[in-house]
Scaffold this motif. Sequence first.
Motif, PDB file in Angstrom:
ATOM      1  N   ARG A  40       0.808  -1.229   0.000  1.00  0.00           N
ATOM      2  CA  ARG A  40       0.000   0.000   0.000  1.00  0.00           C
ATOM      3  C   ARG A  40       0.836   1.272   0.000  1.00  0.00           C
ATOM      4  NH1 ARG A  40      -5.455  -1.662   3.264  1.00  0.00           N
ATOM      5  NH2 ARG A  40      -5.819  -3.460   1.943  1.00  0.00           N
ATOM      6  N   VAL A  41       1.541   1.411  -1.100  1.00  0.00           N
ATOM      7  CA  VAL A  41       2.319   2.634  -1.305  1.00  0.00           C
ATOM      8  C   VAL A  41       1.451   3.573  -2.140  1.00  0.00           C
ATOM      9  CG1 VAL A  41       4.559   3.503  -2.103  1.00  0.00           C
ATOM     10  CG2 VAL A  41       4.293   1.085  -1.578  1.00  0.00           C
ATOM     11  N   GLN A  42       1.535   4.877  -1.865  1.00  0.00           N
ATOM     12  CA  GLN A  42       0.809   5.847  -2.708  1.00  0.00           C
ATOM     13  C   GLN A  42       1.348   5.745  -4.132  1.00  0.00           C
ATOM     14  OE1 GLN A  42      -1.793   7.793  -1.826  1.00  0.00           O
ATOM     15  NE2 GLN A  42      -1.636   6.625   0.100  1.00  0.00           N
ATOM     16  N   ASP A  43       0.446   5.637  -5.107  1.00  0.00           N
ATOM     17  CA  ASP A  43       0.875   5.505  -6.509  1.00  0.00           C
ATOM     18  C   ASP A  43       1.066   6.900  -7.100  1.00  0.00           C
ATOM     19  OD1 ASP A  43       1.587   4.348  -8.823  1.00  0.00           O
ATOM     20  OD2 ASP A  43      -0.386   3.518  -9.316  1.00  0.00           O
ATOM     21  N   LYS A  44       2.225   7.504  -6.821  1.00  0.00           N
ATOM     22  CA  LYS A  44       2.454   8.870  -7.312  1.00  0.00           C
ATOM     23  C   LYS A  44       3.909   9.015  -7.765  1.00  0.00           C
ATOM     24  CE  LYS A  44       3.663  10.674  -2.840  1.00  0.00           C
ATOM     25  NZ  LYS A  44       3.226  10.748  -1.509  1.00  0.00           N
ATOM     26  N   PRO A  45       4.187  10.029  -8.611  1.00  0.00           N
ATOM     27  CA  PRO A  45       5.566  10.191  -9.098  1.00  0.00           C
ATOM     28  C   PRO A  45       6.561  10.355  -7.948  1.00  0.00           C
ATOM     29  CG  PRO A  45       4.058  11.652 -10.284  1.00  0.00           C
ATOM     30  CD  PRO A  45       3.278  11.062  -9.153  1.00  0.00           C
ATOM     31  N   GLY A  46       7.710   9.788  -8.096  1.00  0.00           N
ATOM     32  CA  GLY A  46       8.766   9.969  -7.092  1.00  0.00           C
ATOM     33  C   GLY A  46       8.840   8.869  -6.050  1.00  0.00           C
ATOM     34  N   VAL A  47       7.827   7.981  -6.029  1.00  0.00           N
ATOM     35  CA  VAL A  47       7.815   6.930  -5.006  1.00  0.00           C
ATOM     36  C   VAL A  47       8.956   5.920  -5.224  1.00  0.00           C
ATOM     37  CG1 VAL A  47       6.536   4.909  -4.229  1.00  0.00           C
ATOM     38  CG2 VAL A  47       5.434   7.113  -4.299  1.00  0.00           C
ATOM     39  N   ALA A  48       9.136   5.510  -6.479  1.00  0.00           N
ATOM     40  CA  ALA A  48      10.203   4.531  -6.752  1.00  0.00           C
ATOM     41  C   ALA A  48      11.555   5.097  -6.329  1.00  0.00           C
ATOM     42  CB  ALA A  48      10.210   4.156  -8.230  1.00  0.00           C
ATOM     43  N   ALA A  49      11.770   6.390  -6.589  1.00  0.00           N
ATOM     44  CA  ALA A  49      13.037   7.016  -6.191  1.00  0.00           C
ATOM     45  C   ALA A  49      13.182   7.011  -4.674  1.00  0.00           C
ATOM     46  CB  ALA A  49      13.111   8.428  -6.740  1.00  0.00           C
ATOM     47  N   ALA A  50      12.071   7.254  -3.965  1.00  0.00           N
ATOM     48  CA  ALA A  50      12.128   7.292  -2.490  1.00  0.00           C
ATOM     49  C   ALA A  50      12.459   5.913  -1.922  1.00  0.00           C
ATOM     50  CB  ALA A  50      10.794   7.790  -1.937  1.00  0.00           C
ATOM     51  N   ILE A  51      12.065   4.870  -2.644  1.00  0.00           N
ATOM     52  CA  ILE A  51      12.333   3.509  -2.157  1.00  0.00           C
ATOM     53  C   ILE A  51      13.747   3.056  -2.549  1.00  0.00           C
ATOM     54  CG2 ILE A  51      11.691   1.066  -2.423  1.00  0.00           C
ATOM     55  CD1 ILE A  51       8.792   2.081  -2.879  1.00  0.00           C
ATOM     56  N   PHE A  52      14.045   3.182  -3.841  1.00  0.00           N
ATOM     57  CA  PHE A  52      15.294   2.577  -4.322  1.00  0.00           C
ATOM     58  C   PHE A  52      16.515   3.474  -4.120  1.00  0.00           C
ATOM     59  CE2 PHE A  52      11.929   0.347  -6.784  1.00  0.00           C
ATOM     60  CZ  PHE A  52      12.075  -0.859  -6.118  1.00  0.00           C
ATOM     61  N   GLY A  53      16.280   4.775  -3.950  1.00  0.00           N
ATOM     62  CA  GLY A  53      17.404   5.693  -3.689  1.00  0.00           C
ATOM     63  C   GLY A  53      18.176   5.306  -2.430  1.00  0.00           C
ATOM     64  N   PRO A  54      17.478   5.228  -1.283  1.00  0.00           N
ATOM     65  CA  PRO A  54      18.188   4.879  -0.038  1.00  0.00           C
ATOM     66  C   PRO A  54      18.852   3.498  -0.095  1.00  0.00           C
ATOM     67  CG  PRO A  54      15.998   5.726   0.454  1.00  0.00           C
ATOM     68  CD  PRO A  54      16.073   5.586  -1.037  1.00  0.00           C
ATOM     69  N   LEU A  55      18.250   2.549  -0.815  1.00  0.00           N
ATOM     70  CA  LEU A  55      18.856   1.212  -0.924  1.00  0.00           C
ATOM     71  C   LEU A  55      20.156   1.294  -1.729  1.00  0.00           C
ATOM     72  CD1 LEU A  55      15.653  -0.932  -1.595  1.00  0.00           C
ATOM     73  CD2 LEU A  55      17.056  -0.978   0.467  1.00  0.00           C
ATOM     74  N   ALA A  56      20.131   2.094  -2.792  1.00  0.00           N
ATOM     75  CA  ALA A  56      21.348   2.259  -3.602  1.00  0.00           C
ATOM     76  C   ALA A  56      22.431   2.937  -2.777  1.00  0.00           C
ATOM     77  CB  ALA A  56      21.041   3.070  -4.852  1.00  0.00           C
ATOM     78  N   GLU A  57      22.028   3.955  -1.993  1.00  0.00           N
ATOM     79  CA  GLU A  57      23.020   4.636  -1.150  1.00  0.00           C
ATOM     80  C   GLU A  57      23.655   3.667  -0.157  1.00  0.00           C
ATOM     81  OE1 GLU A  57      21.142   8.079   0.678  1.00  0.00           O
ATOM     82  OE2 GLU A  57      20.571   8.684  -1.377  1.00  0.00           O
ATOM     83  N   ALA A  58      22.871   2.703   0.303  1.00  0.00           N
ATOM     84  CA  ALA A  58      23.398   1.716   1.253  1.00  0.00           C
ATOM     85  C   ALA A  58      24.149   0.594   0.526  1.00  0.00           C
ATOM     86  CB  ALA A  58      22.259   1.134   2.074  1.00  0.00           C
ATOM     87  N   ASN A  59      24.338   0.747  -0.795  1.00  0.00           N
ATOM     88  CA  ASN A  59      25.085  -0.240  -1.582  1.00  0.00           C
ATOM     89  C   ASN A  59      24.398  -1.591  -1.651  1.00  0.00           C
ATOM     90  OD1 ASN A  59      27.269  -0.303  -3.227  1.00  0.00           O
ATOM     91  ND2 ASN A  59      28.693   0.322  -1.586  1.00  0.00           N
ATOM     92  N   ILE A  60      23.064  -1.576  -1.643  1.00  0.00           N
ATOM     93  CA  ILE A  60      22.316  -2.836  -1.724  1.00  0.00           C
ATOM     94  C   ILE A  60      21.793  -2.990  -3.154  1.00  0.00           C
ATOM     95  CG2 ILE A  60      20.271  -4.085  -0.900  1.00  0.00           C
ATOM     96  CD1 ILE A  60      20.707  -2.545   1.806  1.00  0.00           C
ATOM     97  N   ASN A  61      22.137  -4.111  -3.757  1.00  0.00           N
ATOM     98  CA  ASN A  61      21.718  -4.383  -5.135  1.00  0.00           C
ATOM     99  C   ASN A  61      20.298  -4.888  -5.180  1.00  0.00           C
ATOM    100  OD1 ASN A  61      23.591  -3.824  -7.119  1.00  0.00           O
ATOM    101  ND2 ASN A  61      24.838  -5.589  -6.530  1.00  0.00           N
TER     102      ASN A  61
END
Length: 417
Positions: free
Chosen positions: A279-300
């Motif tokens: 149940r994530v809000q379906d709006k622009p920018g959500v994917a970035a909010a999820i995958f950005g922090p994971l990439a910063e943590a070096n998680i593939n």
Amino acid sequence: MPRLVMKFGGTSVADIPRIRNVAAHVKREVDAGHDIAVVVSAMAGKTNELVGWCADTTPLHDAREYDTVVASGEQVTSGLLAMALQAIGVAARSWQGWQLPIHTDDAHGAARILDVNGPELIRRFKERGEVAVISGFQGLHQESGRITTLGRGGSDTSAVAVAAAIQADRCDIYTDVDGVYTTDPRVVAKARRLPKIAFEEMLELASLGAKVLQVRSVELGMVHNVRILVRSSFEQPENIDPHGIPPGTLICNEEEIVEQQMVTGIAFSKDEAQLSIRRVQDKPGVAAAIFGPLAEANINVDMIVQNVSADGLTTDLTFTVPAADYARASDVLAQSRTRIGYERLDGATDVAKISVIGIGMRSHAGVAAEAFKALGQRGINIRAITTSEIKFSLLIDEAYTELAVRTLHALYGLDKV
Ligand code: ADP
Ligand code: ASP
Ligand code: MG
């Protein structure tokens, strides 16, 4: 003189009789007139033991000291093999990664090779006429002067890098199976040995779970056009004709493969974990909010699936991460919960990824659709799917791994002799 690199993995140097057997293989090629560089792994189980000792000492250890410890297994086998060769009248000298040197970057525990001094090795062949017995897995970070290691299975990469540096005629990877099979022969009895496999396919097989070659070794082989032959060290050295066509699997360019099958092989990996954000809000920018922090943590992040939530208003996002990063990924997502705005985070580590690989898929449609049907008929649920030009991967419950691999192996005609 023709130059050859011979690499022997852990099971092939597991004890002194096996090291003597390796020496006999090397002597055969020396007698046939080759200049030889041998690359050895640590004895079977040794690296696991060393890794365990580091973890027991302190869970959060200094990566430079980890490398100091885990690199030691290969020092022992290179010295022992040099002795075994000398004992049967073959001039030999051991070389550690730092002595050669094999220069790497400073990514301790997973270092990348920057260069190997090939001309120096060739000069030594000419002047000293000795077999160079090189410790695999090890490198040297030049600036800090510290020992590095190349990641698990890294001796394959040491061997291919040495082969590229000395322009070897071939790089023979001796292991405990006699080649690359359509799938892991220890799991599927009907797996068949492939006479040849294209670099692109081997790259996919290796990166999707077949540990017979380290991924980086295949990449290096592809870039430098090294002929890699995977073959068995258990064959009797005296039964092999060094002038004949050696048995095994050749990793080569696509053009060299005459009869191209649609599917070449199946790989699987149980080292996956699934995360589902509900149940994530379906709006622009959500994917970035999820995958950005994971990439910063070096998680593939690997497979990603998005679908409409049960309420029909929001969306669910499912994706996979390496099992080793599961806890960290869950933490990262929990911390960014307000920024992302989701209701619940679900996860599972009892999942497996099954991948079907074949260059023939480029020109055939519907290959994956057949798999969905066959697995469905066996009651195997597919949690996520990814596809690319020459492969597709399916995420399923771990308990069904073997059944799924066997089903697909038969489905794509790989059981047939
Ligand atoms: P080494 O110690 O010689 O480096 P590894 O254990 O790293 O050997 O790799 C060899 C193992 O890879 C085999 O014993 C086999 O179980 C496994 N393997 C997985 N997939 C394949 C495949 N498609 N073909 C051959 N071996 C495979
Ligand atoms: N000994 C190292 C390992 O077990 C490197 C290798 O065997 O390739 O990962
Ligand atoms: Mg290996």
